[in-house]
Design a protein around this motif. Structure first.
Motif, PDB file in Angstrom:
ATOM      1  N   ALA A   9      -1.841 -25.067 -38.498  1.00  0.00           N
ATOM      2  CA  ALA A   9      -1.342 -25.198 -37.131  1.00  0.00           C
ATOM      3  C   ALA A   9      -0.524 -23.979 -36.714  1.00  0.00           C
ATOM      4  CB  ALA A   9      -0.515 -26.474 -36.995  1.00  0.00           C
ATOM      5  N   ALA A  10       0.246 -23.425 -37.629  1.00  0.00           N
ATOM      6  CA  ALA A  10       1.089 -22.271 -37.313  1.00  0.00           C
ATOM      7  C   ALA A  10       0.270 -21.033 -36.971  1.00  0.00           C
ATOM      8  CB  ALA A  10       2.022 -21.968 -38.482  1.00  0.00           C
ATOM      9  N   ASP A  11      -1.009 -21.008 -37.379  1.00  0.00           N
ATOM     10  CA  ASP A  11      -1.844 -19.823 -37.194  1.00  0.00           C
ATOM     11  C   ASP A  11      -2.873 -19.948 -36.075  1.00  0.00           C
ATOM     12  OD1 ASP A  11      -0.452 -18.710 -39.306  1.00  0.00           O
ATOM     13  OD2 ASP A  11      -1.994 -19.204 -40.788  1.00  0.00           O
ATOM     14  N   VAL A  12      -2.832 -21.028 -35.307  1.00  0.00           N
ATOM     15  CA  VAL A  12      -3.773 -21.167 -34.185  1.00  0.00           C
ATOM     16  C   VAL A  12      -3.430 -20.086 -33.158  1.00  0.00           C
ATOM     17  CG1 VAL A  12      -4.527 -22.647 -32.281  1.00  0.00           C
ATOM     18  CG2 VAL A  12      -4.088 -23.641 -34.541  1.00  0.00           C
ATOM     19  N   PRO A  13      -4.406 -19.256 -32.773  1.00  0.00           N
ATOM     20  CA  PRO A  13      -4.128 -18.188 -31.813  1.00  0.00           C
ATOM     21  C   PRO A  13      -3.617 -18.735 -30.477  1.00  0.00           C
ATOM     22  CG  PRO A  13      -6.292 -17.883 -32.819  1.00  0.00           C
ATOM     23  CD  PRO A  13      -5.805 -19.247 -33.232  1.00  0.00           C
ATOM     24  N   ALA A  14      -2.761 -17.966 -29.821  1.00  0.00           N
ATOM     25  CA  ALA A  14      -2.146 -18.398 -28.565  1.00  0.00           C
ATOM     26  C   ALA A  14      -3.183 -18.737 -27.494  1.00  0.00           C
ATOM     27  CB  ALA A  14      -1.195 -17.321 -28.059  1.00  0.00           C
ATOM     28  N   ARG A  15      -4.287 -18.039 -27.452  1.00  0.00           N
ATOM     29  CA  ARG A  15      -5.306 -18.267 -26.409  1.00  0.00           C
ATOM     30  C   ARG A  15      -6.478 -19.120 -26.900  1.00  0.00           C
ATOM     31  NH1 ARG A  15      -4.157 -15.598 -21.875  1.00  0.00           N
ATOM     32  NH2 ARG A  15      -2.883 -13.725 -21.962  1.00  0.00           N
ATOM     33  N   ALA A  16      -6.299 -19.809 -28.003  1.00  0.00           N
ATOM     34  CA  ALA A  16      -7.373 -20.637 -28.555  1.00  0.00           C
ATOM     35  C   ALA A  16      -7.720 -21.782 -27.608  1.00  0.00           C
ATOM     36  CB  ALA A  16      -6.951 -21.209 -29.904  1.00  0.00           C
ATOM     37  N   VAL A  17      -8.982 -22.188 -27.640  1.00  0.00           N
ATOM     38  CA  VAL A  17      -9.406 -23.389 -26.927  1.00  0.00           C
ATOM     39  C   VAL A  17      -9.137 -24.554 -27.877  1.00  0.00           C
ATOM     40  CG1 VAL A  17     -11.330 -24.619 -25.870  1.00  0.00           C
ATOM     41  CG2 VAL A  17     -11.166 -22.115 -25.642  1.00  0.00           C
ATOM     42  N   VAL A  18      -8.168 -25.402 -27.498  1.00  0.00           N
ATOM     43  CA  VAL A  18      -7.764 -26.520 -28.344  1.00  0.00           C
ATOM     44  C   VAL A  18      -8.322 -27.815 -27.778  1.00  0.00           C
ATOM     45  CG1 VAL A  18      -5.801 -27.826 -29.259  1.00  0.00           C
ATOM     46  CG2 VAL A  18      -5.656 -25.331 -29.081  1.00  0.00           C
ATOM     47  N   LEU A  19      -8.969 -28.585 -28.643  1.00  0.00           N
ATOM     48  CA  LEU A  19      -9.470 -29.911 -28.299  1.00  0.00           C
ATOM     49  C   LEU A  19      -8.625 -30.932 -29.042  1.00  0.00           C
ATOM     50  CD1 LEU A  19     -11.483 -31.976 -27.138  1.00  0.00           C
ATOM     51  CD2 LEU A  19     -12.953 -31.486 -29.125  1.00  0.00           C
ATOM     52  N   ARG A  46     -18.798 -37.257 -23.910  1.00  0.00           N
ATOM     53  CA  ARG A  46     -18.170 -36.248 -23.049  1.00  0.00           C
ATOM     54  C   ARG A  46     -18.383 -34.819 -23.553  1.00  0.00           C
ATOM     55  NH1 ARG A  46     -12.157 -38.229 -22.002  1.00  0.00           N
ATOM     56  NH2 ARG A  46     -12.190 -36.312 -20.762  1.00  0.00           N
ATOM     57  N   VAL A  47     -19.327 -34.641 -24.457  1.00  0.00           N
ATOM     58  CA  VAL A  47     -19.554 -33.335 -25.070  1.00  0.00           C
ATOM     59  C   VAL A  47     -19.879 -32.274 -24.013  1.00  0.00           C
ATOM     60  CG1 VAL A  47     -22.025 -33.650 -25.579  1.00  0.00           C
ATOM     61  CG2 VAL A  47     -20.605 -32.201 -27.060  1.00  0.00           C
ATOM     62  N   GLY A  48     -20.433 -32.670 -22.887  1.00  0.00           N
ATOM     63  CA  GLY A  48     -20.751 -31.726 -21.820  1.00  0.00           C
ATOM     64  C   GLY A  48     -19.522 -31.093 -21.192  1.00  0.00           C
ATOM     65  N   GLU A  49     -18.350 -31.656 -21.425  1.00  0.00           N
ATOM     66  CA  GLU A  49     -17.101 -31.099 -20.894  1.00  0.00           C
ATOM     67  C   GLU A  49     -16.558 -29.955 -21.760  1.00  0.00           C
ATOM     68  OE1 GLU A  49     -14.164 -34.174 -20.076  1.00  0.00           O
ATOM     69  OE2 GLU A  49     -15.788 -35.604 -19.688  1.00  0.00           O
ATOM     70  N   LEU A  50     -17.155 -29.754 -22.923  1.00  0.00           N
ATOM     71  CA  LEU A  50     -16.664 -28.725 -23.846  1.00  0.00           C
ATOM     72  C   LEU A  50     -17.339 -27.390 -23.579  1.00  0.00           C
ATOM     73  CD1 LEU A  50     -16.768 -30.808 -27.139  1.00  0.00           C
ATOM     74  CD2 LEU A  50     -14.779 -30.311 -25.700  1.00  0.00           C
ATOM     75  N   PRO A  51     -16.584 -26.302 -23.666  1.00  0.00           N
ATOM     76  CA  PRO A  51     -17.200 -24.979 -23.498  1.00  0.00           C
ATOM     77  C   PRO A  51     -18.108 -24.681 -24.693  1.00  0.00           C
ATOM     78  CG  PRO A  51     -14.895 -24.740 -24.122  1.00  0.00           C
ATOM     79  CD  PRO A  51     -15.141 -26.212 -23.905  1.00  0.00           C
ATOM     80  N   ALA A  52     -19.360 -24.378 -24.409  1.00  0.00           N
ATOM     81  CA  ALA A  52     -20.330 -24.133 -25.477  1.00  0.00           C
ATOM     82  C   ALA A  52     -20.180 -22.743 -26.085  1.00  0.00           C
ATOM     83  CB  ALA A  52     -21.743 -24.327 -24.942  1.00  0.00           C
ATOM     84  N   ASP A  53     -19.468 -21.866 -25.409  1.00  0.00           N
ATOM     85  CA  ASP A  53     -19.389 -20.476 -25.848  1.00  0.00           C
ATOM     86  C   ASP A  53     -18.036 -20.100 -26.447  1.00  0.00           C
ATOM     87  OD1 ASP A  53     -17.977 -20.736 -23.507  1.00  0.00           O
ATOM     88  OD2 ASP A  53     -18.781 -18.920 -22.580  1.00  0.00           O
ATOM     89  N   GLN A  74     -20.064 -29.323 -35.284  1.00  0.00           N
ATOM     90  CA  GLN A  74     -20.873 -28.318 -35.971  1.00  0.00           C
ATOM     91  C   GLN A  74     -22.325 -28.775 -36.089  1.00  0.00           C
ATOM     92  OE1 GLN A  74     -18.780 -27.380 -39.621  1.00  0.00           O
ATOM     93  NE2 GLN A  74     -17.917 -25.573 -38.627  1.00  0.00           N
ATOM     94  N   GLU A  75     -22.522 -30.055 -36.366  1.00  0.00           N
ATOM     95  CA  GLU A  75     -23.883 -30.593 -36.453  1.00  0.00           C
ATOM     96  C   GLU A  75     -24.603 -30.530 -35.108  1.00  0.00           C
ATOM     97  OE1 GLU A  75     -23.508 -34.559 -37.956  1.00  0.00           O
ATOM     98  OE2 GLU A  75     -22.813 -33.878 -39.913  1.00  0.00           O
ATOM     99  N   ASN A  76     -23.835 -30.415 -34.031  1.00  0.00           N
ATOM    100  CA  ASN A  76     -24.397 -30.407 -32.688  1.00  0.00           C
ATOM    101  C   ASN A  76     -24.283 -29.036 -32.012  1.00  0.00           C
ATOM    102  OD1 ASN A  76     -25.306 -33.304 -31.835  1.00  0.00           O
ATOM    103  ND2 ASN A  76     -23.529 -33.534 -33.167  1.00  0.00           N
ATOM    104  N   GLY A  77     -24.158 -27.988 -32.814  1.00  0.00           N
ATOM    105  CA  GLY A  77     -24.269 -26.632 -32.315  1.00  0.00           C
ATOM    106  C   GLY A  77     -23.009 -25.968 -31.810  1.00  0.00           C
ATOM    107  N   PHE A  78     -21.855 -26.581 -32.023  1.00  0.00           N
ATOM    108  CA  PHE A  78     -20.603 -25.985 -31.581  1.00  0.00           C
ATOM    109  C   PHE A  78     -19.924 -25.253 -32.732  1.00  0.00           C
ATOM    110  CE2 PHE A  78     -21.306 -29.159 -28.396  1.00  0.00           C
ATOM    111  CZ  PHE A  78     -20.771 -28.618 -27.233  1.00  0.00           C
ATOM    112  N   GLU A  79     -19.165 -24.222 -32.381  1.00  0.00           N
ATOM    113  CA  GLU A  79     -18.317 -23.540 -33.347  1.00  0.00           C
ATOM    114  C   GLU A  79     -16.950 -24.214 -33.267  1.00  0.00           C
ATOM    115  OE1 GLU A  79     -16.687 -19.048 -34.290  1.00  0.00           O
ATOM    116  OE2 GLU A  79     -18.254 -19.325 -32.780  1.00  0.00           O
ATOM    117  N   ALA A  80     -16.538 -24.852 -34.352  1.00  0.00           N
ATOM    118  CA  ALA A  80     -15.297 -25.628 -34.333  1.00  0.00           C
ATOM    119  C   ALA A  80     -14.566 -25.481 -35.660  1.00  0.00           C
ATOM    120  CB  ALA A  80     -15.595 -27.098 -34.061  1.00  0.00           C
TER     121      ALA A  80
END
Length: 108
Positions: A9-19, A46-53, A74-80
């Motif tokens: 948690a301490a290393d999550v980048p400031a501009r990370a997309v957090v879910l 609601r997976v369509g609400e997530l940024p795919a890129d 990850q099984e559904n093509g997202f980088e997470a």
């Protein structure tokens, strides 16, 4: 079990997309400013609400629910990646929290 990518948690980048996959009451008590909020049980619908890129940094209270969501994404093509230790570790690291009302933000 397959090793999932994770970041403390301490290393999550400031501009990370957090879910944040916690429940509504947990979110209302305190969350990361700018995070996306989709409770774990709603992610498939609601997976369509997530940024795919974007790489998604997935967080829950302690890391268990978020690990399951990371595996599914990850099984559904997202980088997470899983945020190790969840919101408890986030707060312990002194990272900022906001609440949905006038209360002092905290982690349920």
């Amino acid at each position: 079990m397959v090793d999932l990518p994770s970041v403390p948690a301490a290393d999550v980048p400031a501009r990370a997309v957090v879910l944040d996959v916690r429940e509504d009451d947990e979110w209302a008590a305190g969350h990361i400013d700018g995070a996306l909020h989709i409770p774990m049980g709603q992610v498939p619908q609601r997976v369509g609400e997530l940024p795919a890129d974007a790489e998604l940094h997935v967080v829950c209270r302690a890391g268990g629910r978020s690990a399951r969501v990371v595996a599914w994404l990850q099984e559904n093509g997202f980088e997470a990646v899983n945020v190790t230790g969840g919101m408890g570790a986030w707060a312990d690291a002194g990272r900022p929290l906001v609440a949905d009302d006038d209360r002092v933000p905290g982690v349920l």
